[in-house]
Design an enzyme around this catalytic site. Structure first.
Site, short mmCIF file in Angstrom:
data_model
loop_
_atom_site.label_atom_id
_atom_site.label_comp_id
_atom_site.label_asym_id
_atom_site.label_seq_id
_atom_site.Cartn_x
_atom_site.Cartn_y
_atom_site.Cartn_z
N THR A 68 0.85 -1.19 0.00
CA THR A 68 0.00 0.00 0.00
C THR A 68 0.89 1.24 0.00
O THR A 68 2.03 1.18 0.44
CB THR A 68 -0.88 0.05 1.26
OG1 THR A 68 -0.01 0.06 2.39
CG2 THR A 68 -1.81 -1.13 1.34
N GLU A 111 -5.78 -2.78 -1.87
CA GLU A 111 -6.42 -3.90 -1.16
C GLU A 111 -7.58 -4.49 -1.95
O GLU A 111 -8.11 -5.54 -1.57
CB GLU A 111 -6.95 -3.40 0.20
CG GLU A 111 -5.89 -3.00 1.21
CD GLU A 111 -5.47 -1.53 1.09
OE1 GLU A 111 -5.64 -0.96 -0.01
OE2 GLU A 111 -4.99 -0.97 2.08
N LYS A 114 -12.26 19.11 10.94
CA LYS A 114 -13.22 19.31 12.03
C LYS A 114 -13.17 20.76 12.46
O LYS A 114 -12.18 21.23 13.00
CB LYS A 114 -12.91 18.38 13.20
CG LYS A 114 -14.05 18.33 14.18
CD LYS A 114 -14.12 17.00 14.87
CE LYS A 114 -15.51 16.77 15.45
NZ LYS A 114 -15.59 15.58 16.24
N TRP A 143 -18.06 18.44 10.88
CA TRP A 143 -17.16 17.89 9.86
C TRP A 143 -17.31 18.61 8.53
O TRP A 143 -18.41 18.96 8.11
CB TRP A 143 -17.46 16.41 9.63
CG TRP A 143 -17.14 15.54 10.80
CD1 TRP A 143 -18.03 14.95 11.64
CD2 TRP A 143 -15.84 15.19 11.29
NE1 TRP A 143 -17.36 14.24 12.62
CE2 TRP A 143 -16.01 14.37 12.42
CE3 TRP A 143 -14.53 15.49 10.87
CZ2 TRP A 143 -14.94 13.85 13.14
CZ3 TRP A 143 -13.47 14.97 11.59
CH2 TRP A 143 -13.68 14.16 12.71
P1 AMP Z 1 -4.14 3.05 -3.42
O1 AMP Z 1 -4.28 1.85 -2.57
O2 AMP Z 1 -2.82 3.71 -3.32
O3 AMP Z 1 -4.54 2.76 -4.83
O4 AMP Z 1 -5.16 4.17 -2.89
C1 AMP Z 1 -6.53 3.90 -2.73
C2 AMP Z 1 -7.25 5.18 -2.40
O5 AMP Z 1 -7.24 6.08 -3.52
C3 AMP Z 1 -8.72 4.99 -2.12
O6 AMP Z 1 -8.95 4.54 -0.80
C4 AMP Z 1 -9.28 6.37 -2.39
O7 AMP Z 1 -9.10 7.23 -1.28
C5 AMP Z 1 -8.43 6.85 -3.52
N1 AMP Z 1 -9.13 6.65 -4.80
C6 AMP Z 1 -8.99 5.66 -5.69
N2 AMP Z 1 -9.80 5.82 -6.75
C7 AMP Z 1 -10.50 6.96 -6.52
C8 AMP Z 1 -11.53 7.66 -7.22
N3 AMP Z 1 -12.00 7.25 -8.40
N4 AMP Z 1 -12.03 8.78 -6.65
C9 AMP Z 1 -11.57 9.23 -5.46
N5 AMP Z 1 -10.60 8.62 -4.75
C10 AMP Z 1 -10.07 7.49 -5.27
#
Ligand code: AMP
Length: 537
Positions: A181, A327, A435, A440
């Site tokens: 991650t 994930e 906040k 929020w």
């Molecule tokens: P990663 O594991 O690095 O791919 O990051 C995942 C995170 O990217 C998600 O939990 C979201 O917060 C963000 N994310 C992925 N796709 C989108 C999307 N289409 N719109 C907004 N946020 C996104």
């Protein structure tokens, strides 16, 4: 009496994908841009033969089931060979993210116990820093057209060394790939994909209402193969027999546009930043590029602003918005307007396309807060949760078990709400919520609204410590080249849509917003920069 079903038990492994590509798609092209900018052309038939040779060479090098083999590579044909060859040897492909700091890459490679690494020759300067930071590998295999430099083992020689050995039998539950991650909070954590999870993800990803991939497509994954396996697209392309085009190290707009044009790409994939750059290049020289009519661009990783979706429609291209995470392999939501709404209310259709969408088959999502599942009222927010056969059930090493609920959902850390059409819309990361005076404020919602202003290229909103309100929003805005707008213009543009206390106290204009290795806004850095900004208040 219990009756057994009478169907064959065929293990769902990527060998099925490779076999099919080799047998039925052998002449379909795989094109890669080399570091010297030349285009290298090969086929699935050749790649399949070489991937099996790589697998035998790895077995000969002592790789045993479950061993990790790292890659430190751009997107190209040899990386695709590794995607298949390493798992066929029983190994696990661990794609290292070359955009991370060498210390972090070293930490991740060490944590993963990577035994071997396959690395691009152009990345050797980075690789040397990774090794200097402490990572150790038994063997380093270098890919490059000039042959391996002094002291390194060449990839072609490694393939030639492949002994005539059998390959291990693979079970569908065996691990095939490892991805860490991005670790915006805490240390990066490993997610280990299985053959089965990958096959099911690949099948569903290609469906018409998912990413709609077929043999008639030519696919350009701009998203790197070290980001959640380029969203699984290399596997999907091989499964359906789509021509693949890899950009190598060149992800700048003119280079991507050149490939889109010359290879007649029909579908491409990348984060919003990539498409922002492409939009600007097209706006600057509208007649310069002859792209395929109806070119589809899959966008995810961060929210696709509605304005960007509209702009590309105007240019005859279609943005398809999807959501996912490391994930979740990553496809978890896709925003496609349902047929009964298509062609009805245009404003509604754009709003839906800019949301994150609905889950594909086999994946289930819910949005929960302290009161339980939120109603589909487009107002009440909660945390997005997800489950399904390609969603992680744990991190390697069992870290952060609290990310899973006792009833089997993965907590995404994304704040969302649901509308009457079932469309999920992300409003923030839990960690980015602001906040203010006990209430929020969702920073992503403000960002999306600001990015709807015609002069705004990008906007990031953060909470800044404030003596009276505990936190107040601040917006960092990048204007489009040549465009002008004042803070007051922007505040007026969004004022009608939000309660007054949501509006950023300050809108600062900046040249660029800091980004993570995956192209997301690096809000930790922004928060650090502006930490004392409201302290006099
Ligand atoms: P990663 O594991 O690095 O791919 O990051 C995942 C995170 O990217 C998600 O939990 C979201 O917060 C963000 N994310 C992925 N796709 C989108 C999307 N289409 N719109 C907004 N946020 C996104």
């Amino acid at each position: 009496m219990t009756a057994l079903a009478t169907m064959m038990e065929v293990p769902l492994t990527v060998e099925l994908v490779l076999d099919r590509a080799q047998r039925w798609m052998k002449d379909v092209e795989v094109v890669s841009r080399r570091p010297d900018r030349r285009l290298h052309r090969t086929t699935y038939g050749v790649i399949a033969v070489r991937a099996r040779r790589l697998a035998r060479a790895l077995v000969g090098a002592g790789i045993r089931p479950g061993d990790r083999v790292a890659t430190l590579m751009w997107n190209h044909a040899e990386h695709l060979e590794a995607y298949f060859g390493i798992p066929l040897a029983g190994g696990v492909t661990h794609t290292l993210n070359l955009r991370l700091h060498p210390d972090e890459i070293s930490y991740i490679a060490t944590d993963a116990r990577d035994r071997l690494v396959i690395v691009d020759d152009v990345l050797l300067p980075l690789f040397d820093k990774v090794v200097a930071a402490g990572a150790t590998f038994e063997r380093v295999i270098v890919v490059g057209s000039a042959g391996a430099p002094e002291g390194y083992e060449g990839y072609e020689a490694f393939l030639d060394s492949a002994p005539d050995v059998g390959l291990p039998t693979i079970a569908e539950s065996d691990p095939l790939g490892l991805c860490y991650t991005s670790g915006t909070t805490g240390k990066p954590k490993g997610v280990l994909y299985s053959h089965r999870s990958t096959i099911l993800h690949t099948l569903v990803e290609a469906l018409p209402d998912s990413l709609d991939l077929s043999r008639s497509d030519t696919l350009l994954p701009v998203v790197p193969m070290f980001h959640v396996n380029a969203w699984g697209l290399p596997f999907a392309a091989a499964m359906v027999g789509a021509k693949l085009v890899f950009p190598g190290p060149y992800l700048d707009p003119p280079s991507v546009l050149e490939l889109l044009e010359s290879e007649r790409v029909t579908v491409a994939a990348g984060v919003p930043t990539i498409w922002l750059g492409i939009r600007e290049a097209l706006d600057a020289a509208p007649a310069k590029w002859k792209l395929q009519p109806g070119l589809r661009m899959i966008v995810g990783g961060s929210a696709a602003p509605e304005q960007m979706i509209r702009d590309f429609d105007r240019l005859g291209m279609q943005l398809i918005h999807a959501w996912g995470m490391t994930e979740t392999s990553p496809i978890g939501l896709v925003a496609r307007v349902p047929p009964h709404l298509e062609g009805t209310d245009e404003a509604l259709c754009y709003r839906l396309r800019a949301k994150q969408g609905v889950p594909p088959p086999l994946v289930d999502v819910c949005v929960r807060n302290d009161d339980g599942d939120v109603p589909a009222d487009d107002r009440t927010s909660g945390e997005l949760m997800v489950r399904g056969p390609w969603i992680a059930s744990a991190y390697v090493g069992g870290h952060s078990p609290d990310r899973w609920t006792s009833d089997g959902w993965f907590r995404t850390g994304d704040v969302a709400r649901v509308d009457e059409h079932g469309f999920v819309q992300l409003t923030d990361r839990v960690a980015d919520l602001i906040k203010s005076g006990g209430e929020w404020i969702a920073s992503q919602e403000l960002e999306n609204a600001l990015m709807g202003h015609p002069a705004v290229r990008e906007a990031a909103v953060i909470g800044v410590p404030h003596a009276k309100w505990s936190e107040r929003p601040l917006a960092a805005v990048v204007l489009k080249p040549g465009a002008t707008a004042t803070a007051e213009d922007l505040r007026a543009h969004i004022a009608a849509r939000f309660p007054k206390f949501w509006l950023p106290d300050e809108i600062v204009f900046v040249d660029a917003i800091p980004r993570t290795s995956a192209g997301k806004f690096k809000k930790t850095e922004l928060r650090e920069t502006y930490r004392g900004h409201y302290s006099a208040s």
